[in-house]
Design an enzyme around this catalytic site. Structure first.
Site, short mmCIF file in Angstrom:
data_model
loop_
_atom_site.label_atom_id
_atom_site.label_comp_id
_atom_site.label_asym_id
_atom_site.label_seq_id
_atom_site.Cartn_x
_atom_site.Cartn_y
_atom_site.Cartn_z
N ASN A 8 0.87 -1.17 0.00
CA ASN A 8 0.00 0.00 0.00
C ASN A 8 0.91 1.22 0.00
O ASN A 8 1.51 1.55 1.02
CB ASN A 8 -0.88 -0.05 1.26
CG ASN A 8 -1.69 1.22 1.46
OD1 ASN A 8 -1.77 2.06 0.57
ND2 ASN A 8 -2.29 1.36 2.64
N LYS A 10 0.10 4.24 -0.26
CA LYS A 10 -0.55 5.42 0.33
C LYS A 10 -0.30 6.65 -0.56
O LYS A 10 -0.22 6.50 -1.78
CB LYS A 10 -0.05 5.63 1.77
CG LYS A 10 -0.19 4.34 2.61
CD LYS A 10 0.04 4.53 4.07
CE LYS A 10 -0.12 3.19 4.77
NZ LYS A 10 -0.03 3.29 6.21
N HIS A 95 -9.49 1.18 4.95
CA HIS A 95 -8.21 1.36 5.64
C HIS A 95 -8.42 2.32 6.81
O HIS A 95 -9.21 3.26 6.72
CB HIS A 95 -7.16 1.92 4.66
CG HIS A 95 -5.78 1.90 5.25
ND1 HIS A 95 -5.36 2.85 6.15
CD2 HIS A 95 -4.75 1.02 5.12
CE1 HIS A 95 -4.12 2.56 6.54
NE2 HIS A 95 -3.74 1.45 5.92
N GLU A 97 -6.78 4.71 7.88
CA GLU A 97 -6.54 6.12 7.57
C GLU A 97 -7.76 6.74 6.88
O GLU A 97 -8.06 7.92 7.07
CB GLU A 97 -5.26 6.26 6.72
CG GLU A 97 -4.03 6.00 7.58
CD GLU A 97 -2.82 5.47 6.84
OE1 GLU A 97 -2.76 5.54 5.60
OE2 GLU A 97 -1.91 4.97 7.53
N GLU A 165 -5.32 -4.88 10.61
CA GLU A 165 -4.27 -3.89 10.82
C GLU A 165 -4.54 -3.11 12.11
O GLU A 165 -5.34 -2.17 12.11
CB GLU A 165 -4.24 -2.89 9.66
CG GLU A 165 -3.96 -3.52 8.32
CD GLU A 165 -3.40 -2.50 7.35
OE1 GLU A 165 -2.28 -2.68 6.89
OE2 GLU A 165 -4.10 -1.51 7.08
N GLY A 171 2.76 2.17 10.78
CA GLY A 171 3.77 3.22 10.65
C GLY A 171 4.51 3.55 11.93
O GLY A 171 5.21 4.56 12.01
N SER A 210 3.48 -2.20 10.28
CA SER A 210 4.93 -2.29 10.53
C SER A 210 5.55 -3.61 10.12
O SER A 210 6.50 -4.08 10.75
CB SER A 210 5.24 -1.97 12.00
OG SER A 210 4.90 -0.63 12.29
P1 PGA Z 1 2.95 0.25 7.58
O1 PGA Z 1 1.46 0.46 6.99
O2 PGA Z 1 3.46 -1.06 7.00
O3 PGA Z 1 3.73 1.43 7.10
O4 PGA Z 1 2.84 0.16 9.06
C1 PGA Z 1 0.59 -0.61 6.81
C2 PGA Z 1 -0.72 -0.13 6.24
O5 PGA Z 1 -1.23 0.90 6.68
O6 PGA Z 1 -1.30 -0.78 5.34
#
Ligand code: PGA
Length: 252
Positions: A8, A10, A95, A97, A165, A171, A210
């Site tokens: 992803n 983003k 997601h 976010e 997640e 992150g 992560s």
């Molecule tokens: P990350 O994000 O691997 O940077 O923690 C995962 C995600 O939000 O899909």
């Protein structure tokens, strides 16, 4: 079923990043391909360019979100049909976010998942608890509710992927314990079986948050973990390919 490693990107990536994608295409060789499904979900602006560079590698492409409608007066949005038209075969919906920044409810996420199905896309439906929900001992309850509300029963189980997640792991470099991942994925598996019957057993449940080369083997070996949704570590071929290799090395 082969594990799925989905990246992803983003809101990252300009046309200069296509060189990085080319390195992923080149590294997804015959051996890796036979063991792992690889996918990149770039910003929509790069989808068509990437589709032109996939060649015969078999790397799948996806969108990061879609509107529930086919088309219309929705400035700034893209539909599932547009993602398919640009060369995507999947779309991430729900997601955290999007749920946080755009106030998306599970009801809306379910409508987007149905739109994915309508357009012939695989729906990658995300669920996950916040840190305070985890600390209050409510993680299983919260994720169970999100799943029931975000995954409409009319979906075709063969076109659904769930991504667990934990919001606090995204992150941050933090990850849940393997025991916590196993507990959550077992609950998700049970709920999918309630929803889809026998077909629920074959739905892939990704872990996300992560994931990096150093922890991929352990997270991906956990029971009911059918792959990973990778954010930061999916931007560079040198990080993303080793995660796919770790998935390939696991004897299932
Ligand atoms: P990350 O994000 O691997 O940077 O923690 C995962 C995600 O939000 O899909």
């Amino acid at each position: 079923m082969k594990p799925l490693i989905a990246g992803n990107w983003k809101m990252n990536g300009l046309s200069a990043s296509l060189a990085e994608f080319d390195a992923m295409v080149a590294g997804y060789d015959v051996v890796l391909r036979s063991a792992v499904d690889l996918m990149v979900c770039p910003p929509a602006t790069l989808l068509t360019s990437m589709a032109g560079r996939v060649g015969t590698s078999g790397i799948a492409l996806g969108g990061q979100d879609c509107h529930a409608a086919i088309q219309g007066a929705h400035t700034g949005c893209i539909s599932a049909e547009m993602i398919a038209d640009a060369g995507g075969t999947s779309v991430i919906v729900g997601h955290s976010e999007r749920r946080a920044d755009h106030h998306e409810t599970s009801e809306l996420v379910a409508a987007k998942a149905k739109a994915a199905l309508r357009a012939g896309l695989l729906a990658i439906i995300c669920v996950g608890e916040t840190q305070s929900e985890r600390l209050e001992g409510k993680a299983l309850e919260v994720v169970g509710r999100q799943l029931k509300e975000s995954v409409p029963v009319e979906l075709d189980a063969s076109r659904v992927v769930i991504a667990y997640e934990p919001v606090w792991a995204i992150g941050t470099g933090l990850t849940p314990t393997t025991a916590d991942v196993i507990e959550m994925h077992a609950q998700i598996r049970a709920l999918l079986s309630d929803l889809f019957g026998a077909a629920g057993a074959s739905i892939r449940i990704l872990y996300g948050g992560s994931v990096k080369p150093s922890n991929a083997a352990e997270l991906l070996s956990a029971a009911n973990v059918g792959g990973a949704l990778v954010g930061g570590a999916s931007l560079k071929a040198a990080d993303f390919l080793p995660i796919a290799q770790a998935a390939a090395a696991i004897v299932r």
